[in-house]
Design a protein around this motif. Structure first.
Motif, PDB file in Angstrom:
ATOM      1  N   THR A  47       0.854  -1.175   0.000  1.00 62.02           N
ATOM      2  CA  THR A  47       0.000   0.000   0.000  1.00 62.02           C
ATOM      3  C   THR A  47       0.896   1.232   0.000  1.00 62.02           C
ATOM      4  N   TYR A  48       0.307   2.361  -0.148  1.00 63.03           N
ATOM      5  CA  TYR A  48       1.038   3.624  -0.043  1.00 63.03           C
ATOM      6  C   TYR A  48       0.653   4.282   1.265  1.00 63.03           C
ATOM      7  N   CYS A  58      -6.497   1.119  -0.453  1.00 57.87           N
ATOM      8  CA  CYS A  58      -5.507   1.452  -1.482  1.00 57.87           C
ATOM      9  C   CYS A  58      -5.282   0.237  -2.384  1.00 57.87           C
ATOM     10  N   ASP A  92      -2.811   0.099  -4.596  1.00 61.29           N
ATOM     11  CA  ASP A  92      -1.390   0.086  -4.958  1.00 61.29           C
ATOM     12  C   ASP A  92      -1.115   0.528  -6.391  1.00 61.29           C
ATOM     13  N   GLY A  96      -0.311   3.563  -7.370  1.00 68.02           N
ATOM     14  CA  GLY A  96       0.817   4.479  -7.363  1.00 68.02           C
ATOM     15  C   GLY A  96       0.617   5.810  -8.059  1.00 68.02           C
ATOM     16  N   GLU A 147       1.502   9.048  -5.775  1.00 62.24           N
ATOM     17  CA  GLU A 147       2.865   9.367  -5.335  1.00 62.24           C
ATOM     18  C   GLU A 147       3.503  10.516  -6.119  1.00 62.24           C
ATOM     19  N   ILE A 162       4.220  10.976  -0.048  1.00 62.24           N
ATOM     20  CA  ILE A 162       3.625   9.649  -0.232  1.00 62.24           C
ATOM     21  C   ILE A 162       4.704   8.655  -0.634  1.00 62.24           C
ATOM     22  N   PRO A 222       5.592   4.174  -0.957  1.00 63.58           N
ATOM     23  CA  PRO A 222       5.093   2.798  -0.860  1.00 63.58           C
ATOM     24  C   PRO A 222       5.516   2.225   0.501  1.00 63.58           C
ATOM     25  N   ASP A 223       4.710   1.353   1.048  1.00 64.98           N
ATOM     26  CA  ASP A 223       5.032   0.811   2.376  1.00 64.98           C
ATOM     27  C   ASP A 223       6.243  -0.112   2.373  1.00 64.98           C
TER      28      ASP A 223
END
Length: 112
Positions: free
Chosen positions: A2-3, A40, A42, A44, A47, A55, A57-58
């Motif tokens: 996730t972000y 989310c 993902d 992107g 970002e 922001i 990515p995890d």
């Protein structure tokens, strides 16, 4: 994956990211946004839209501590689905350090 939204968003709250999110997974606090990690997808797209580069990515090492904050407050704050004006003096605060300790607010925003 996730972000997550990080400290760079505090006292700036640019909402360019909200405008491009296809699943409306942003939530608004008084002085920052967070992403609901379960909503989310993902993709992107958020970002590169963030002027404050808040922001990540995890999968980034520094994102780990922000995942907990995003998870907690996305369950408490209202959903935001429209772009709003940034906070007053957002540009002034964009580069400031230690914003979590000095400026973070647990209060919810107004949502949209």
């Amino acid at each position: 994956m996730t972000y997550v939204v990080t400290e760079a968003c505090i006292k700036c709250k640019y909402t360019d990211c909200v405008e491009v999110c296809p699943v409306d997974c942003f939530y608004e606090g008084e002085n920052m946004l967070v992403i609901h990690p379960d909503e989310c997808i993902d993709c992107g797209v958020c970002e590169p839209e963030c002027p404050a580069e808040a922001i990540l990515p995890d999968t980034e090492d520094e994102a780990e501590k922000w995942l907990e904050l995003n998870t907690k407050y996305s369950a408490e704050w209202p959903n935001i689905t429209q772009k709003l004006d940034p906070m007053p003096d957002a540009d002034k605060f964009a580069e400031e350090k230690n914003k979590l300790e000095n400026h973070f607010s647990e209060k919810p925003g107004e949502g949209s």
